[in-house]
Design an enzyme around this catalytic site. Structure first.
Site, PDB file in Angstrom:
ATOM      1  N   CYS C   6       0.720  -1.441  -0.041  1.00 49.27           N
ATOM      2  CA  CYS C   6      -0.083   0.046   0.055  1.00 49.27           C
ATOM      3  C   CYS C   6       0.855   1.411  -0.022  1.00 49.27           C
ATOM      4  O   CYS C   6       1.912   1.562   0.315  1.00 49.27           O
ATOM      5  CB  CYS C   6      -0.973   0.185   0.988  1.00 49.27           C
ATOM      6  SG  CYS C   6      -1.713  -1.515   1.307  1.00 49.27           S
ATOM      7  N   CYS C 248      12.190   0.796   7.569  1.00 54.83           N
ATOM      8  CA  CYS C 248      12.481  -0.595   6.533  1.00 54.83           C
ATOM      9  C   CYS C 248      13.419  -0.360   5.554  1.00 54.83           C
ATOM     10  O   CYS C 248      13.244   0.495   4.616  1.00 54.83           O
ATOM     11  CB  CYS C 248      11.034  -0.855   6.083  1.00 54.83           C
ATOM     12  SG  CYS C 248      11.150  -2.246   4.836  1.00 54.83           S
ATOM     13  N   ASP C 357      21.204  -7.233  -9.530  1.00 59.08           N
ATOM     14  CA  ASP C 357      19.953  -7.017  -9.154  1.00 59.08           C
ATOM     15  C   ASP C 357      19.949  -6.905  -8.053  1.00 59.08           C
ATOM     16  O   ASP C 357      20.894  -6.763  -7.101  1.00 59.08           O
ATOM     17  CB  ASP C 357      19.172  -8.468  -9.427  1.00 59.08           C
ATOM     18  CG  ASP C 357      17.608  -8.257  -9.761  1.00 59.08           C
ATOM     19  OD1 ASP C 357      17.426  -7.138  -9.691  1.00 59.08           O
ATOM     20  OD2 ASP C 357      17.123  -9.237  -9.971  1.00 59.08           O
TER      21      ASP C 357
END
Lengths: 456, 456, 456, 456
Positions: C6, C248, C357
């Site tokens: 979200c 985070c 990556d």
């Protein structure tokens, strides 16, 4: 269900530039004549632009689409297609570019001598980009009139079309600054014309003109063998000599919207009279007359009036049908016609029923309906068809299957009666049709009711 | 048009896992009860999953959607909403998670004591995530039964609901491994129950069960004050003591599909008898009876039978309506109702017409229709309404506007007659309704026809 | 690919009523944070209305939808869902009706003590209509503050939330006439605040505020442990005491848009430095550095800068991917990743490649990419991951699979190297992360990189 | 942005009947060459069927559409259109019916002598149903070969095309049982050919063949002046004598996917070398090289390599762009290019920037980007264009606007520099292009870079 191929609409405005909006509004009213594709051509400066798509008029056109479509002259088309896969290539109108100009055609009908015309054109090196008969008209005009379409006269155009192209056709042709409507000499398909203070309008059925004004008295038919040209100067017409007409009787039986006046006759009233005559010819003692909604309703009312047996709504059509969600492999149940038509048990049970429909083609649906009524405890089911048995296919625009698939071409009335498991079966006779049409029956095409040119 | 809020369907399969497919098939047949949103809940292992969307059943569900929805137990809902803006938050079924389990509810109706119940629940700290009455039921059950829903007994559930929740409600509740259907003690809204070898089915109207089998005799009503539980062991029920019922008369007037049997009476036949009684009470000399299609057709047939004046299809409903493409600012023309309903000139002109419809709410549409008929040269237009005048709003699930907007609440019959410009106007009387219902009228809610609790 | 759940956006306008338009514009910029569903709540007079749908912001909202959504205050949400089947029930914002008023919440995060909170609330008879953690916040506030939401003070609200609800949360709450934004004390998820002459704006990332003005210097973070209230009177805030933060780190690794500044650091620049540090720790002799577009590009640039080995676009991402049209049963060919990523043969062939990556989750895609490069004749493939190995799942909002599915939880670096068939494999170390973060690493959550609380 | 008109793909299967699926898969990879419409022709028994629609390949084709499309031979087309209003009439492939057979053509290119050819054909009475050059090819073949298309030999077809039709064209023609691919003698547009054990494939760019197999070494170009025929017997070809080629240099500059090999050169590598050469010719002291993503990325890498100034991602392209939700009339803010491209403040501020893009057409977008960078506090903005200035329009398939709209046709470099408000502006020179192309530059068309046939 028999289906016809197409409806056409044209608008030439005296003022303003929203002709495409009028055309779309008219196509909405002609939607019953074709739901596979719809399209509109319109003037944009010196050019003709087109917008065509698969789907219904309401799904294709909206405020946004129309905001890009402005012009004084516009024609439109709704298409029903006989092919399984919807194909945009055949969607009309067709626009041809030639000699730095262009013209666009919308056509309702099917040309009987199309093969011959195609062969002749192909010999001249002409190819066809579509499967449609209509493309022939474009090529024919150009191959005969090797100059800018803007210089083709009404006389030249109508002469070429009337003298070369076999029926059936109700055509609307638009150019950069004029519009021409032409109806074949036999008058197979309808075509209406209306003028008011804002402009000129052509429509396959006059129901397409209903939104314009309450004063509909000024509507007239484009006559068989007539070509009408609209220019800045007004209306001009050419009338070819005609003999007998060949109005398609199926326009009365099924195609036209009930409120349309086709060939000078109101569709609903014609169907009522067909029901009345069917009652005279096929009387039977019963409790109620049940129409196969919605197409059979007018005829059922006529049958009821003449027989004195009351109409009852014994079968309800579900407005919200769509796909089946329980698939055959999942259950032994057969859903089929039950989702579309549901009987009313209280109306049906223990009743002797006269079931009225407009036609039987293959017999499959009728068999299911009779079976359904019996499941709901109908005591007797007497089937009455308000038109003669369909025994031959059609070359003038009605999508009738091959003779092999036509039940009435393969079986006689008694055999059909047995096949559909009816207690009795009665068709309206050809004599009955002639009687209804009074002395006018010679102006109608009844070909699909006649086997090998020999009547039953 | 008055509209009701919702239809419900439930399926408990004895074998197999395609219960959601059955529910969707059933919702298709109940689509007329709500077109704003549709949803399905179903078991997925130990969980209950939901799928809800704005739109019609046919637009929301397809092979692909259904391929992800497998389960033995499923309930579904179609929603009609009274609010202007469609809102997914109110789409049902509602699923509640509690104590590591869950249950899901689909509800047809409107709870009369909802404000009181909400206040009591709010005092306990409970909030409401939707505007829907239905949410109250979920909270009430949990607030009274503080344990896993799986341990709630049929007796506990039905006691709480019957003793606390005021009508109207026809509820289907699903748990991980059972299903319960409950109908309020007054029986305002219908609810049918059917069992066959494959499973058990509940449906708002029995038309929703038609696709299952021709043998519909086994259909019965969930009775007012009855709760039915389906488990692996079969059917169990609880019946609360009831006194008079309050069946919603508008289910007969308008809501139900004509082939449905509601409150033990076939909808089409009821409408016919209402038309007959209206003819007895409001006779007039005229040439034809014209129904406002489609809802007025059954009543018009009844009026015709009783009066001996023939029904004629004088107004055609256009199946393909949509948006208007010519906007008001572009033309002085008023299109409005003309696109939906078109008169048949040949049927209408010079005729004295009895126009039959089921109800008048605000009077706007009826005024337009009368005007339209006069434009088409009707000589006289006599309006006959096959139900009493709607004068009061409703607290049990029918979306009737405020009294101020109800024309019959503001004007008397003579004034309405003048307002709609009819030559005469007649309603079915309340006495007539009672007569039709025979001695059963005390089991019907006729509240919306009664002003200030005093009859006209 | 790891995905977060979200993004949130809120607008309080000083003047005008198009707050929902601002919110939708902001959600467009936050689309990368969730593509399953989107929704907006907004004031409509005294009420709060919502509009939510499955799909992307661009597909859901348009001129027409927005024309019905006017209000001074509005919040919105984009949702990424972890469940296979999209479910509208979980789409936010959630609006709660209570005591004749209402409030609406949009939440980014995942509440660590949700089970405990749910149990406590359930004991009070509270049910949950969704699976979402967010619903807990609504119930908690009401259960503690038994009065109209309009009377709740900023102090009351923030006290309840900070003292009861465990991180992570970045919340925006709207009432009828004010808006409150709250960020958990650990600061797991970002939340930005901006004021200009037109109004006040909150956005998950500051990229969502970019469209407002070039003068972005006035953007500030809602601080961890801070609650900001916007009313007619202006801005008011409450700051709770906080200790260490737990930002985070994956916001830097992958989630945020490169142009966003998250936790005071630009996402693109952070990724570059991670690439640089990875180069320092995992040097290898090679010809080119190839990013796995698009996420690996920033890190590859950093790796290149530090190593001096040039970046080359050896893998192209196809912008137009969709379904596969040739189905596996039709051919023995495996298409898979080849449709999304195509190597450039001329760049790849005979080269020793450093493939960069941002992370490896299950290892499936990386195995396919290495295989693809070898098919295109890469001489050597050295895989470099610009973040530490993901070995643990997350309770604060990142959708990391079970340990069993995490390749780095099951295998060591050498084993993974073999599994993906790389010539060598190197991760950024945890030490490296700490170095990049300078002395700030104690304010970051690095939990997913740590196995059993013991570092590798 | 300059755009080209179209991509083509063809499949002839040695076994099986899912050629249309291969074509759709190939068109997916060619989607960047045209997004307005897509179409596929395929054999169905003795007939050729078509399916065309407006929209992207992914939106048009799905499992259901493809389930109806089975055949051994199939060709397809993606179309970019220069006209404002999307028009289905111009969607390819075009199918011509002639002499009881048919053939279908997909064309990439623009025919330079189209007016002359059209006039000649029109004199023979031929009309054009579309505005497309491609239709000329159909008519020309038939007008010269008056027999069934099935009897036309490869020699006849290629002779007519090579000797009459001016470039540019890369054509794929399908018949009932064979396929022919033809590329003009100048080789303006690319066309690749591949054979494997399953079948034969043609594709505008070789990126369209990537999904077939890793073994791409067997791919070869259809040569300029070559016609290749595939029949049951295998491959046959005809090679016309050619002199100099005229490969379109813009295929290297912009059109081709970076992983495609066009005219024997990899697109990405060519762009890198153009960036390198641009650096040599236009050196400037600066801090970072910033590509205008995505098209400028390869060139920026080249510029960086040569100059030693690092590439930085200073501009991010928003993947989720769509409509604007805040309309200009609602706010004084200008959103414009800001929604598509957002600068990274931390990267940009106080930096001297070299901004690399592939071309400037009208100058509008570049002006906005420079302005945006200045708002984000770029200290200097030096614009470098990795191709020469576009000064002339194109007659061979590139949609370049009129000279009046081309900024470089109206202004010199200094004036453009001022117009876009850059600190300096530098183009790659024509000499530089020749150097990059080595001794091969005479085989390229550089017409759009040359004013009045006189170099700058």
């Amino acid at each position: 269900m028999l289906m016809e191929e197409c409806g056409v609409f044209g608008t030439y405005l005296k003022e303003g530039n929203i002709a495409p909006s009028y055309v779309v509004e008219g196509l909405m009213a002609l939607q019953h004549r074709g739901q596979e594709a719809a399209g509109v051509s319109y003037t944009k400066g010196e050019k003709i632009e087109s917008f065509k798509e698969l789907g219904t008029v309401g799904a294709i056109f909206n405020k946004k689409t129309l905001s890009n479509m402005k012009g004084k002259i516009s024609i439109g088309h709704v298409r029903y297609s006989t092919k399984g896969t919807p194909d945009i290539t055949g969607a009309q109108p067709f626009t041809a570019n030639y000699a730095n100009s262009s013209f666009s055609i919308a056509h309702n009908g099917q040309i009987e001598n199309s093969e011959k015309l195609k062969n002749e054109l192909e010999k001249k090196g002409i190819i066809f980009l579509t499967d449609s008969d209509t493309e022939i008209v474009l090529h024919l005009l150009v191959s005969k009139l090797r100059k800018s379409p803007d210089k083709w006269t009404l006389e030249e155009i109508s002469k070429i079309i009337f003298e070369n192209i076999g029926p059936s056709y109700s055509l609307i042709i638009m150019f950069k600054n004029r519009m021409i409507a032409i109806r074949d000499k036999k008058g197979y398909r309808p075509l209406s014309f209306y003028e008011d203070e804002h402009g000129y309008y052509f429509s396959s059925e006059d129901c397409g003109l209903r939104f314009l004004s309450p004063n509909m008295k000024k509507i007239r038919d484009v006559k068989p063998g007539e070509a009408i040209e609209i220019t800045e100067k007004g209306v001009k017409n050419v009338q070819y000599e005609t003999q007998k007409y060949s109005h398609c009787f199926f326009e009365h039986v099924y195609f036209s919207r009930p409120d349309s006046n086709v060939f000078g006759r109101n569709a609903h009233q014609m169907r009522e009279r067909m029901g009345e005559q069917c009652a005279i010819e096929n009387p039977v003692d019963a409790d109620i007359v049940v129409p196969v909604m919605e197409s059979g309703l007018s005829a059922a009312m006529g049958y009821s009036k003449m027989s004195g047996i009351p109409v009852e709504m014994g079968l309800i059509r579900n407005r919200y049908i769509g796909r089946t969600f329980i698939h055959p492999e999942q259950t032994e149940r057969k859903i089929g016609v039950k989702r579309k038509l549901t009987p009313i048990y209280e109306v049906i049970k223990n009743k002797r029923i006269i079931l009225v429909d407009d036609s039987i083609v293959r017999g499959t649906t009728m068999t299911e309906i009779v079976d359904l009524l019996r499941q709901y405890r109908a005591r007797e089911v007497h089937v009455r068809i308000s038109s003669p048995a369909v025994v031959s296919t059609c070359s003038w625009g009605v999508n009738i299957p091959d003779k092999k698939e036509l039940i009435a071409s393969q079986k006689n009335v008694k055999q059909i009666e047995k096949h559909i498991n009816a207690d009795s079966l009665g068709y309206l006779s050809l004599k009955g049709v002639r009687k209804i049409l009074n002395f006018d029956h010679e102006n109608y095409c009844l070909h699909c009711f006649i086997k090998n040119n020999l009547e039953e």
